[in-house]
Design a protein around this motif. Structure first.
Motif, PDB file in Angstrom:
ATOM      1  N   ARG A   1      -9.688 -12.048   4.709  1.00 45.45           N
ATOM      2  CA  ARG A   1      -9.869 -11.050   3.782  1.00 45.45           C
ATOM      3  C   ARG A   1      -9.230  -9.712   4.205  1.00 45.45           C
ATOM      4  O   ARG A   1      -9.058  -9.382   5.251  1.00 45.45           O
ATOM      5  CB  ARG A   1     -11.627 -10.883   3.777  1.00 45.45           C
ATOM      6  N   LEU A   2      -8.446  -9.195   3.186  1.00 43.11           N
ATOM      7  CA  LEU A   2      -8.057  -7.881   3.409  1.00 43.11           C
ATOM      8  C   LEU A   2      -8.663  -6.940   2.750  1.00 43.11           C
ATOM      9  O   LEU A   2      -8.747  -7.041   1.461  1.00 43.11           O
ATOM     10  CB  LEU A   2      -6.590  -7.685   3.146  1.00 43.11           C
ATOM     11  N   ILE A   3      -9.190  -5.780   3.214  1.00 43.75           N
ATOM     12  CA  ILE A   3     -10.245  -5.087   2.743  1.00 43.75           C
ATOM     13  C   ILE A   3      -9.451  -3.436   3.136  1.00 43.75           C
ATOM     14  O   ILE A   3      -9.253  -3.071   4.049  1.00 43.75           O
ATOM     15  CB  ILE A   3     -11.843  -4.977   3.397  1.00 43.75           C
ATOM     16  N   PHE A   4      -9.666  -2.725   1.514  1.00 45.67           N
ATOM     17  CA  PHE A   4      -9.168  -1.545   2.003  1.00 45.67           C
ATOM     18  C   PHE A   4     -10.385  -0.297   1.889  1.00 45.67           C
ATOM     19  O   PHE A   4     -11.322  -0.788   1.560  1.00 45.67           O
ATOM     20  CB  PHE A   4      -8.558  -0.733   0.549  1.00 45.67           C
TER      21      PHE A   4
ATOM     22  N   ARG B   1      -2.394   2.420  -4.888  1.00 43.83           N
ATOM     23  CA  ARG B   1      -2.370   3.921  -4.551  1.00 43.83           C
ATOM     24  C   ARG B   1      -3.641   4.198  -4.271  1.00 43.83           C
ATOM     25  O   ARG B   1      -4.335   4.437  -5.446  1.00 43.83           O
ATOM     26  CB  ARG B   1      -1.552   4.610  -5.709  1.00 43.83           C
ATOM     27  N   GLN B   2      -4.137   4.329  -3.116  1.00 40.19           N
ATOM     28  CA  GLN B   2      -5.500   4.690  -2.863  1.00 40.19           C
ATOM     29  C   GLN B   2      -5.832   6.116  -3.305  1.00 40.19           C
ATOM     30  O   GLN B   2      -7.032   6.255  -3.877  1.00 40.19           O
ATOM     31  CB  GLN B   2      -6.034   4.721  -1.492  1.00 40.19           C
ATOM     32  N   GLU B   3      -4.887   7.053  -3.274  1.00 34.16           N
ATOM     33  CA  GLU B   3      -5.340   8.401  -3.692  1.00 34.16           C
ATOM     34  C   GLU B   3      -5.456   8.533  -5.167  1.00 34.16           C
ATOM     35  O   GLU B   3      -6.112   9.235  -5.819  1.00 34.16           O
ATOM     36  CB  GLU B   3      -4.477   9.421  -3.030  1.00 34.16           C
ATOM     37  N   HIS B   4      -4.684   7.378  -5.988  1.00 33.40           N
ATOM     38  CA  HIS B   4      -5.044   7.423  -7.447  1.00 33.40           C
ATOM     39  C   HIS B   4      -6.382   6.287  -7.760  1.00 33.40           C
ATOM     40  O   HIS B   4      -6.723   6.323  -8.694  1.00 33.40           O
ATOM     41  CB  HIS B   4      -3.810   6.781  -7.688  1.00 33.40           C
ATOM     42  N   GLU B   5      -6.789   5.677  -6.634  1.00 33.12           N
ATOM     43  CA  GLU B   5      -7.529   4.729  -6.712  1.00 33.12           C
ATOM     44  C   GLU B   5      -7.345   3.550  -7.967  1.00 33.12           C
ATOM     45  O   GLU B   5      -7.968   3.143  -8.703  1.00 33.12           O
ATOM     46  CB  GLU B   5      -9.226   5.404  -7.154  1.00 33.12           C
ATOM     47  N   ALA B   6      -6.017   3.221  -7.853  1.00 31.36           N
ATOM     48  CA  ALA B   6      -5.383   2.263  -8.947  1.00 31.36           C
ATOM     49  C   ALA B   6      -4.602   1.636  -8.109  1.00 31.36           C
ATOM     50  O   ALA B   6      -3.980   1.658  -7.103  1.00 31.36           O
ATOM     51  CB  ALA B   6      -4.673   2.970  -9.962  1.00 31.36           C
ATOM     52  N   ALA B   7      -4.425   0.253  -8.881  1.00 27.11           N
ATOM     53  CA  ALA B   7      -3.226  -0.959  -8.387  1.00 27.11           C
ATOM     54  C   ALA B   7      -2.470  -0.747  -9.638  1.00 27.11           C
ATOM     55  O   ALA B   7      -2.858  -1.132 -10.695  1.00 27.11           O
ATOM     56  CB  ALA B   7      -4.014  -1.962  -8.002  1.00 27.11           C
TER      57      ALA B   7
ATOM     58  N   LEU C   1       0.912  -1.101   0.083  1.00 27.88           N
ATOM     59  CA  LEU C   1       0.111  -0.097  -0.030  1.00 27.88           C
ATOM     60  C   LEU C   1       0.841   1.213   0.095  1.00 27.88           C
ATOM     61  O   LEU C   1       1.832   1.469   0.877  1.00 27.88           O
ATOM     62  CB  LEU C   1      -0.841  -0.065   1.198  1.00 27.88           C
ATOM     63  N   GLN C   2       0.676   2.194  -0.830  1.00 31.78           N
ATOM     64  CA  GLN C   2       1.402   3.361  -1.101  1.00 31.78           C
ATOM     65  C   GLN C   2       0.528   4.341  -0.727  1.00 31.78           C
ATOM     66  O   GLN C   2      -0.530   4.679  -1.432  1.00 31.78           O
ATOM     67  CB  GLN C   2       1.995   3.510  -2.410  1.00 31.78           C
ATOM     68  N   TYR C   3       0.904   5.020   0.392  1.00 33.56           N
ATOM     69  CA  TYR C   3      -0.055   5.954   0.654  1.00 33.56           C
ATOM     70  C   TYR C   3       0.681   7.412   0.940  1.00 33.56           C
ATOM     71  O   TYR C   3       1.419   7.601   1.716  1.00 33.56           O
ATOM     72  CB  TYR C   3      -0.772   5.853   1.996  1.00 33.56           C
ATOM     73  N   TYR C   4       0.619   8.313  -0.122  1.00 30.49           N
ATOM     74  CA  TYR C   4       1.488   9.697  -0.125  1.00 30.49           C
ATOM     75  C   TYR C   4       3.024   9.023  -0.020  1.00 30.49           C
ATOM     76  O   TYR C   4       3.220   8.179  -0.965  1.00 30.49           O
ATOM     77  CB  TYR C   4       0.827  10.530   0.614  1.00 30.49           C
ATOM     78  N   GLU C   5       3.600   9.541   1.016  1.00 32.53           N
ATOM     79  CA  GLU C   5       5.029   9.270   1.123  1.00 32.53           C
ATOM     80  C   GLU C   5       5.391   7.946   1.843  1.00 32.53           C
ATOM     81  O   GLU C   5       6.519   7.678   2.159  1.00 32.53           O
ATOM     82  CB  GLU C   5       5.705  10.318   1.635  1.00 32.53           C
ATOM     83  N   LYS C   6       4.386   7.324   1.995  1.00 32.66           N
ATOM     84  CA  LYS C   6       4.695   6.181   3.020  1.00 32.66           C
ATOM     85  C   LYS C   6       4.001   4.771   2.087  1.00 32.66           C
ATOM     86  O   LYS C   6       3.456   4.593   1.175  1.00 32.66           O
ATOM     87  CB  LYS C   6       3.711   6.035   4.377  1.00 32.66           C
TER      88      LYS C   6
ATOM     89  N   VAL D   1      -4.820  -1.588 -12.828  1.00 32.22           N
ATOM     90  CA  VAL D   1      -6.237  -1.719 -12.759  1.00 32.22           C
ATOM     91  C   VAL D   1      -6.808  -0.857 -11.927  1.00 32.22           C
ATOM     92  O   VAL D   1      -6.389  -0.293 -11.035  1.00 32.22           O
ATOM     93  CB  VAL D   1      -6.420  -3.282 -12.358  1.00 32.22           C
ATOM     94  N   SER D   2      -8.093  -0.625 -11.887  1.00 29.45           N
ATOM     95  CA  SER D   2      -8.738   0.207 -11.173  1.00 29.45           C
ATOM     96  C   SER D   2      -9.068  -0.663  -9.561  1.00 29.45           C
ATOM     97  O   SER D   2      -9.206  -1.599  -9.665  1.00 29.45           O
ATOM     98  CB  SER D   2     -10.255   0.515 -11.671  1.00 29.45           C
ATOM     99  N   MET D   3      -8.975   0.085  -8.529  1.00 30.80           N
ATOM    100  CA  MET D   3      -9.205  -0.321  -7.419  1.00 30.80           C
ATOM    101  C   MET D   3     -10.828  -0.732  -7.285  1.00 30.80           C
ATOM    102  O   MET D   3     -11.172  -1.794  -6.445  1.00 30.80           O
ATOM    103  CB  MET D   3      -8.889   0.586  -6.115  1.00 30.80           C
ATOM    104  N   PHE D   4     -11.486  -0.055  -7.802  1.00 26.71           N
ATOM    105  CA  PHE D   4     -13.061  -0.339  -7.943  1.00 26.71           C
ATOM    106  C   PHE D   4     -13.581  -0.537  -9.208  1.00 26.71           C
ATOM    107  O   PHE D   4     -14.296   0.520  -9.745  1.00 26.71           O
ATOM    108  CB  PHE D   4     -13.551   1.096  -7.435  1.00 26.71           C
ATOM    109  N   ALA D   5     -13.611  -1.619  -9.542  1.00 24.78           N
ATOM    110  CA  ALA D   5     -13.969  -2.137 -10.876  1.00 24.78           C
ATOM    111  C   ALA D   5     -15.474  -1.744 -11.084  1.00 24.78           C
ATOM    112  O   ALA D   5     -16.197  -1.731 -10.265  1.00 24.78           O
ATOM    113  CB  ALA D   5     -13.751  -3.740 -11.209  1.00 24.78           C
TER     114      ALA D   5
END
Length: 155
Positions: free
Chosen positions: A93-96, A133-139, A12-17, A151-155
């Motif tokens: 299950r791992l859920i974001f 990258r949640q802020e991009h809503e993409a993997a 998981l990449q969240y801003y600089e982390k 791919v999109s996180m939310f297909a």
């Protein structure tokens, strides 16, 4: 879930982390095993980076959390292997959760594997790395060190 023999790493990449999600799931599982009064048979981990926590629910009842970025309990400095021994067939299950939306890891993995196999039907995967990258809503993915895409996180 699409089956693959490839080694899988998810981050998981969240801003600089950045956090290794397999190690995070292992951290939640280990803590739940210690804190729960009954053996862990089912665990769901909800990652909320904006809260800095991963909340977990064990066997549909016991609930707690592990910190994502807490330096004294951070997974980067731990001895976690990133490989979980799910005892007795423990389901997991791992859920974001991001901006009120939920998405599970298995659906992201399925979309990555499906996209790759549609493009490269003749190639076998050996190593899959997925960077969420949640802020991009993409993997974003890298397969075998050379095939990239998203791919999109939310297909």
């Amino acid at each position: 879930m699409v089956k693959s023999d490839a080694t899988l790493r998810m981050y998981l990449q969240y801003y600089e982390k950045e956090i290794n999600l397999t190690k995070l799931a292992e951290k939640a599982y280990q803590e739940a095993s210690i804190r729960s009064s009954v053996p862990v048979q089912n665990i769901q981990v909800y990652v909320k980076p904006e809260d800095g926590r991963a909340y977990y629910v064990v066997n549909g009842g016991f609930q707690s959390f592990v910190n994502l970025w807490d330096s004294d309990r951070d997974i980067y400095d731990s001895e976690l292997s990133g490989e979980i021994n799910w005892l007795n067939g423990t389901t997991h299950r791992l859920i974001f959760e991001y901006r009120g939306h939920q998405c599970d890891c298995d659906s992201i993995i399925d979309r990555v594997v499906e996209k790759f196999t549609n493009i490269h039907s003749d190639k076998k995967m050996h190593e899959i790395e997925i960077y969420i990258r949640q802020e991009h809503e993409a993997a974003y993915y890298v397969i075998d060190g050379r095939h990239t895409g998203s791919v999109s996180m939310f297909a």
